[in-house]
Design a protein around this motif. Structure first.
Motif, PDB file in Angstrom:
ATOM      1  N   ALA A   1      62.934  64.811  97.371  1.00 44.23           N
ATOM      2  CA  ALA A   1      62.953  66.191  97.329  1.00 44.23           C
ATOM      3  C   ALA A   1      63.723  66.878  98.422  1.00 44.23           C
ATOM      4  O   ALA A   1      63.589  66.510  99.674  1.00 44.23           O
ATOM      5  CB  ALA A   1      61.521  66.263  97.278  1.00 44.23           C
ATOM      6  N   GLY A   2      64.182  67.784  98.025  1.00 44.97           N
ATOM      7  CA  GLY A   2      64.770  69.012  99.177  1.00 44.97           C
ATOM      8  C   GLY A   2      66.089  68.463  99.549  1.00 44.97           C
ATOM      9  O   GLY A   2      66.711  69.075 100.429  1.00 44.97           O
TER      10      GLY A   2
ATOM     11  N   GLN B   1      68.441  65.119  95.060  1.00 40.40           N
ATOM     12  CA  GLN B   1      67.338  65.431  94.144  1.00 40.40           C
ATOM     13  C   GLN B   1      68.048  65.412  93.009  1.00 40.40           C
ATOM     14  O   GLN B   1      68.912  66.147  92.723  1.00 40.40           O
ATOM     15  CB  GLN B   1      66.755  66.432  94.883  1.00 40.40           C
ATOM     16  CG  GLN B   1      65.969  67.344  93.932  1.00 40.40           C
ATOM     17  CD  GLN B   1      65.401  68.727  94.605  1.00 40.40           C
ATOM     18  OE1 GLN B   1      64.858  68.502  95.816  1.00 40.40           O
ATOM     19  NE2 GLN B   1      65.346  69.604  93.810  1.00 40.40           N
TER      20      GLN B   1
ATOM     21  N   ARG C   1      49.015  62.366  94.797  1.00 37.46           N
ATOM     22  CA  ARG C   1      49.638  63.261  95.840  1.00 37.46           C
ATOM     23  C   ARG C   1      51.333  63.437  95.423  1.00 37.46           C
ATOM     24  O   ARG C   1      51.779  64.572  95.455  1.00 37.46           O
ATOM     25  CB  ARG C   1      49.510  62.737  97.285  1.00 37.46           C
ATOM     26  CG  ARG C   1      50.160  63.764  98.380  1.00 37.46           C
ATOM     27  CD  ARG C   1      49.697  63.046  99.608  1.00 37.46           C
ATOM     28  NE  ARG C   1      50.672  62.227 100.166  1.00 37.46           N
ATOM     29  CZ  ARG C   1      50.313  61.235 101.052  1.00 37.46           C
ATOM     30  NH1 ARG C   1      49.698  61.334 101.826  1.00 37.46           N
ATOM     31  NH2 ARG C   1      51.306  59.962 101.176  1.00 37.46           N
TER      32      ARG C   1
ATOM     33  N   GLN D   1      53.173  66.596  93.978  1.00 36.64           N
ATOM     34  CA  GLN D   1      54.632  67.153  94.826  1.00 36.64           C
ATOM     35  C   GLN D   1      55.416  67.379  93.553  1.00 36.64           C
ATOM     36  O   GLN D   1      56.134  68.430  93.667  1.00 36.64           O
ATOM     37  CB  GLN D   1      54.897  66.271  95.573  1.00 36.64           C
ATOM     38  CG  GLN D   1      56.251  66.693  96.349  1.00 36.64           C
ATOM     39  CD  GLN D   1      56.773  66.002  97.717  1.00 36.64           C
ATOM     40  OE1 GLN D   1      56.045  64.998  97.887  1.00 36.64           O
ATOM     41  NE2 GLN D   1      57.401  66.439  98.308  1.00 36.64           N
TER      42      GLN D   1
ATOM     43  N   ARG E   1      54.436  70.572  91.953  1.00 39.53           N
ATOM     44  CA  ARG E   1      54.586  72.100  92.769  1.00 39.53           C
ATOM     45  C   ARG E   1      55.915  72.085  93.257  1.00 39.53           C
ATOM     46  O   ARG E   1      56.242  73.291  93.385  1.00 39.53           O
ATOM     47  CB  ARG E   1      53.657  71.690  94.144  1.00 39.53           C
ATOM     48  CG  ARG E   1      51.961  71.322  93.875  1.00 39.53           C
ATOM     49  CD  ARG E   1      51.243  71.335  95.121  1.00 39.53           C
ATOM     50  NE  ARG E   1      51.029  72.726  95.560  1.00 39.53           N
ATOM     51  CZ  ARG E   1      51.178  73.044  97.077  1.00 39.53           C
ATOM     52  NH1 ARG E   1      51.880  72.254  97.700  1.00 39.53           N
ATOM     53  NH2 ARG E   1      51.007  74.385  97.419  1.00 39.53           N
ATOM     54  N   ALA E   2      56.757  71.137  93.019  1.00 42.17           N
ATOM     55  CA  ALA E   2      57.951  71.311  93.495  1.00 42.17           C
ATOM     56  C   ALA E   2      58.889  71.776  92.135  1.00 42.17           C
ATOM     57  O   ALA E   2      60.104  71.881  92.197  1.00 42.17           O
ATOM     58  CB  ALA E   2      58.687  70.150  94.085  1.00 42.17           C
TER      59      ALA E   2
ATOM     60  N   ILE F   1      44.791  73.536  96.646  1.00 43.90           N
ATOM     61  CA  ILE F   1      45.348  74.601  97.297  1.00 43.90           C
ATOM     62  C   ILE F   1      45.961  76.029  96.383  1.00 43.90           C
ATOM     63  O   ILE F   1      45.769  76.994  96.741  1.00 43.90           O
ATOM     64  CB  ILE F   1      46.301  74.298  98.073  1.00 43.90           C
ATOM     65  CG1 ILE F   1      46.670  75.366  99.351  1.00 43.90           C
ATOM     66  CG2 ILE F   1      47.747  73.727  97.664  1.00 43.90           C
ATOM     67  CD1 ILE F   1      45.802  75.541 100.332  1.00 43.90           C
ATOM     68  N   ASP F   2      46.651  75.451  95.299  1.00 43.33           N
ATOM     69  CA  ASP F   2      47.082  76.470  94.596  1.00 43.33           C
ATOM     70  C   ASP F   2      46.032  77.591  93.740  1.00 43.33           C
ATOM     71  O   ASP F   2      46.262  78.247  93.052  1.00 43.33           O
ATOM     72  CB  ASP F   2      48.292  75.915  93.539  1.00 43.33           C
ATOM     73  CG  ASP F   2      49.446  75.456  94.506  1.00 43.33           C
ATOM     74  OD1 ASP F   2      49.755  75.983  95.443  1.00 43.33           O
ATOM     75  OD2 ASP F   2      49.923  74.480  94.048  1.00 43.33           O
TER      76      ASP F   2
ATOM     77  N   PHE G   1      50.458  76.035 103.844  1.00 44.82           N
ATOM     78  CA  PHE G   1      50.391  77.085 102.864  1.00 44.82           C
ATOM     79  C   PHE G   1      50.364  78.329 103.420  1.00 44.82           C
ATOM     80  O   PHE G   1      50.971  79.242 103.271  1.00 44.82           O
ATOM     81  CB  PHE G   1      49.185  76.672 102.038  1.00 44.82           C
ATOM     82  CG  PHE G   1      49.146  77.736 100.975  1.00 44.82           C
ATOM     83  CD1 PHE G   1      49.495  77.570  99.658  1.00 44.82           C
ATOM     84  CD2 PHE G   1      48.290  79.162 101.096  1.00 44.82           C
ATOM     85  CE1 PHE G   1      49.664  78.690  98.504  1.00 44.82           C
ATOM     86  CE2 PHE G   1      48.301  79.944 100.200  1.00 44.82           C
ATOM     87  CZ  PHE G   1      48.723  79.881  98.770  1.00 44.82           C
TER      88      PHE G   1
ATOM     89  N   ALA H   1      55.074  65.549 101.690  1.00 40.80           N
ATOM     90  CA  ALA H   1      54.659  66.026 100.453  1.00 40.80           C
ATOM     91  C   ALA H   1      54.697  67.576 100.007  1.00 40.80           C
ATOM     92  O   ALA H   1      54.644  67.761  98.964  1.00 40.80           O
ATOM     93  CB  ALA H   1      53.264  65.415 100.304  1.00 40.80           C
ATOM     94  N   MET H   2      55.022  68.337 101.107  1.00 40.36           N
ATOM     95  CA  MET H   2      54.939  69.849 100.768  1.00 40.36           C
ATOM     96  C   MET H   2      56.579  70.044 100.423  1.00 40.36           C
ATOM     97  O   MET H   2      56.730  71.231  99.870  1.00 40.36           O
ATOM     98  CB  MET H   2      54.680  70.539 102.006  1.00 40.36           C
ATOM     99  CG  MET H   2      53.312  70.549 102.484  1.00 40.36           C
ATOM    100  SD  MET H   2      52.011  71.143 101.136  1.00 40.36           S
ATOM    101  CE  MET H   2      51.309  69.471 100.684  1.00 40.36           C
ATOM    102  N   ILE H   3      57.463  69.221 100.670  1.00 31.90           N
ATOM    103  CA  ILE H   3      58.733  69.709 100.369  1.00 31.90           C
ATOM    104  C   ILE H   3      59.207  69.891  98.955  1.00 31.90           C
ATOM    105  O   ILE H   3      58.601  69.200  98.234  1.00 31.90           O
ATOM    106  CB  ILE H   3      59.817  68.246 100.820  1.00 31.90           C
ATOM    107  CG1 ILE H   3      59.742  68.269 102.240  1.00 31.90           C
ATOM    108  CG2 ILE H   3      61.177  68.586 100.712  1.00 31.90           C
ATOM    109  CD1 ILE H   3      60.573  67.183 103.121  1.00 31.90           C
ATOM    110  N   GLY H   4      59.973  70.883  98.928  1.00 31.77           N
ATOM    111  CA  GLY H   4      60.387  71.671  97.404  1.00 31.77           C
ATOM    112  C   GLY H   4      59.362  72.343  97.049  1.00 31.77           C
ATOM    113  O   GLY H   4      59.497  72.908  96.009  1.00 31.77           O
ATOM    114  N   SER H   5      57.906  72.580  97.669  1.00 35.21           N
ATOM    115  CA  SER H   5      56.964  73.508  97.115  1.00 35.21           C
ATOM    116  C   SER H   5      57.168  74.571  97.718  1.00 35.21           C
ATOM    117  O   SER H   5      57.831  74.937  98.702  1.00 35.21           O
ATOM    118  CB  SER H   5      55.809  72.799  97.302  1.00 35.21           C
ATOM    119  OG  SER H   5      55.077  73.007  98.434  1.00 35.21           O
ATOM    120  N   SER H   6      56.312  75.604  97.300  1.00 42.47           N
ATOM    121  CA  SER H   6      56.231  76.857  97.895  1.00 42.47           C
ATOM    122  C   SER H   6      55.427  76.789  99.291  1.00 42.47           C
ATOM    123  O   SER H   6      55.253  77.631 100.129  1.00 42.47           O
ATOM    124  CB  SER H   6      55.329  77.829  97.030  1.00 42.47           C
ATOM    125  OG  SER H   6      54.128  77.511  96.546  1.00 42.47           O
ATOM    126  N   SER H   7      54.825  75.747  99.632  1.00 47.30           N
ATOM    127  CA  SER H   7      54.034  75.456 101.113  1.00 47.30           C
ATOM    128  C   SER H   7      55.140  74.727 101.935  1.00 47.30           C
ATOM    129  O   SER H   7      54.451  74.513 102.886  1.00 47.30           O
ATOM    130  CB  SER H   7      52.783  74.613 100.756  1.00 47.30           C
ATOM    131  OG  SER H   7      52.051  75.136  99.674  1.00 47.30           O
TER     132      SER H   7
END
Lengths: 313, 318
Positions: free
Chosen positions: A200-201, A205, A227, A231, A234-235, B106-107, B133, B201-207
């Motif tokens: 991711a990122g 990817q 989790r 991810q 959310r991504a 969270i969302d 976030f 685990a936050m990578i790629g998300s809006s957080s």
């Protein structure tokens, strides 16, 4: 039954030349160590298919839990990617280590002279890197560690031989109660879930939009699967896919308190509000049966009373 | 060529939008459990400490409740958290414990009221989801600190006291012992970070936090070295480590290994340093925060100065 829109303008993917009898296949260990004798048995089975096999120096070597230091694993794989007489690379085994060398590899020769790259698990990093950066197809398949005297004659091991020689594979598999029925077509991407989230990122990817996403994993805590799926959600990796195909989620682990959902329930939850076909239980992953899938290949998935995943002509 | 424009954009990110008001005697502190479950008795020490510091305490419905490993269903945990975000009387929320589950809710939370009337959100570990976030979406500082479960084992120690000082608005400043792998230097920037697994685990998300120009703090617990290596490679490959202002490394404790496997071949400090070896910013190892006895409070999202010399490290809130 839901019918997805016919796909438009599939990006041109590079399909490496298929193998002919006498072609040379190289074996290397880009991640964890493996027993050389196991690889030699696999090599003799692959030779029985009519190919010549070259085992690299990393096969049977050990450096901590790796087969060799980063530089050596990298240079051996680099040589195999660059050497024209080698028509395919089958990895010895996965484990951990591809991520540490992937950005040191030079794919310019491979781009001009494509060849088949075969493996799974830790190799997910390479499949997706090749897909995203080169648009090159590769095989999600058993590796030498899974080609033994007991499995050598099994149809899933044979699916690698058939794929390497250019057969387009079609697999039917049983329906699962959590499936969502429908038919969809698209380019197949994905692999091991924990490796996918580790991309991711990054430049490796995958762009999952319009694609059939395949997922499998092994030995994870259920909360970690949750989790990782969150991810992906959310991504934005799940929203626009054309279908989801889920392979084995084996040897799961629990913390002191049971998580309360199985892996398949966890995954189903994350796509319950989306409307593409979903098939659970495809026979690929860290289980005995691990049928070959062409990552980057153009597939149709039918999810109904029975299920089918077939590569389009 | 575009250097000036880029710097101008970055300026926005060097100060917080709003700073929640610091607490005064008599203020109300809420306790809720957005992830794992916590026995009611395990909050007793935290409640006593907060009361001793002059605050009143409100326990949420999730405290003492259990649903599998969680303190309630997603809907119950979100509702409890939401109530406390929206309650104008509550000036700070101290989370009961981490575990797993914050990312599941969270969302679904509405931070509109919080944005108009911010309060201190205090915790660590799984609460990294909240920190990330709030930092990435709202640019409001939060407090990385011990939670009720940690105070169960001692509410009068130095770590707990940093919560008291942080809540009343003291500028936090810590000196750290010399570490052989430190890279000397000094820098300034917003302090961001938390638990490495959750940051990955936050990578790629809006957080996902923009880490450029920031001082990054990381810690983790109960992970395999190869997994930590993998996460750090992900952060590195995602371009999140090469433009940091500085790096502060907290505890990496109770690491797992399989006895049948050979050791990874590198210690955690080397694994971390490998990812920033090519950069030049200061790196401070051994910071007393994380899943360990000393877990000093850090005000995430606030400007800090990091100074690393031959005598040790100094992390100072500006």
């Amino acid at each position: 039954m839901k019918q997805s829109n016919p796909r438009h303008g599939r990006k041109h993917w590079i399909e490496p030349p298929f193998l002919k009898p006498g072609d040379r296949i190289a074996v290397t260990c880009p991640a964890s160590k493996m027993d050389r004798q196991v690889a030699e048995t696999a090599a003799s089975i692959i030779e029985g298919w009519g190919f010549r096999v070259l085992l690299g120096d990393t096969v049977g070597a050990q450096y901590h839990n790796f087969s060799a230091p980063d530089e050596q694993r990298c240079s051996e794989l680099q040589h195999m990617l660059d050497e024209d007489s080698i028509r395919a690379v089958i990895f010895g085994r996965g484990g951990y280590g591809m991520l540490r060398i992937i950005d040191k590899l030079d794919f310019s020769r491979l781009r001009r002279k494509p060849k088949w790259i075969c493996g799974y698990s830790d190799i997910t990093a390479l499949h997706n890197h090749l897909g995203t950066c080169l648009g090159m197809e590769s095989f999600h398949s058993v590796m030498c560690s899974g080609i033994t005297s007991e499995t050598g004659g099994d149809p899933y091991v044979d699916s690698l031989r058939r794929s390497l020689t250019g057969e387009r594979m079609a697999y039917s598999f049983s329906a699962h109660p959590l499936n969502r029925t429908g038919t969809a077509s698209g380019t197949l991407v994905g692999g091991n879930l924990s490796l996918l989230v580790s991309l991711a990122g990054t430049i490796s990817q995958p762009d999952t939009r319009g694609k059939i996403l395949f997922l499998e994993d092994v030995g994870e805590y259920r909360y970690a699967v949750d989790r990782m799926m969150i991810q992906l959600q959310r991504a934005g990796w799940l929203q626009g896919i054309s279908a989801l195909v889920v392979g084995g989620f084996t040897d799961y682990r629990e913390t002191e308190e049971p998580f309360g959902q199985t892996e398949y329930e966890i995954i189903q939850d994350k796509v319950s509000e989306l409307d593409f076909p979903v098939a659970f239980g495809f026979p690929a992953g860290h289980q005995r049966e691990n049928y070959t899938l062409k990552m980057g290949g153009d597939y149709t998935v039918v999810v109904g009373e029975t299920c089918m995943l077939k590569e389009n002509e | 060529m575009n250097d000036h424009r880029i710097k101008a954009v970055r300026m926005i990110d060097t100060v917080p939008t709003l700073i929640p008001p610091y607490l005064r005697p008599g203020d109300l502190v809420g306790i809720t459990c957005p992830a794992g479950y916590l026995c009611l008795e395990d909050t007793q020490n935290a409640v006593e400490a907060l009361e001793k510091w002059g605050y009143r305490v409100k326990l949420g419905k999730t405290v003492g409740a259990q649903y599998y490993g969680y303190s309630g269903t997603d809907a119950e945990r979100a509702a409890d958290f939401q109530d406390m975000l929206d309650d104008p009387q509550i000036k700070a929320i101290l989370f009961g414990r981490g575990g797993y589950g914050t990312v599941r809710i969270i969302d679904s939370l509405d931070f509109n009221r919080f944005y108009r009337d911010p309060k201190w959100l205090c915790g660590y570990s799984d609460i990294t989801v909240v920190h990330s976030f709030v930092q990435s979406q709202l640019h409001i500082p939060t407090l990385h600190c011990e939670m009720c479960i940690d105070l169960k084992y001692g509410n009068a120690d130095a770590s707990a006291d940093t919560i008291r000082r942080a809540l009343r608005g003291d500028k936090l400043s810590y000196s750290v012992d010399v570490h052989p792998m430190n890279r000397l230097g000094s820098c300034e920037g917003l302090l961001v970070g938390g638990n490495l697994s959750l940051l990955a685990a936050m990578i790629g998300s809006s957080s996902d936090i923009d880490m450029d120009g920031k001082i990054l703090f990381i810690e983790d617990v109960h992970e395999y070295l190869y997994r930590l290596d993998e996460m750090l490679w992900t952060l590195g490959r995602a371009g999140k480590l090469d433009r940091l202002a500085g790096l502060v490394v907290g505890g990496f404790t109770r690491l797992k290994y399989d006895p049948e496997d050979p050791p990874f071949g590198q210690e955690i400090d080397e694994i971390i340093f490998d990812q920033v070896r090519a950069a030049r910013f200061p790196v401070c190892f051994g910071f007393p925060a994380g899943h360990q006895f000393d877990n000093f409070s850090l005000r995430l999202g606030m400007p800090h100065r990091l100074l690393v010399t031959a005598k040790g490290g100094l992390l100072q809130e500006r």
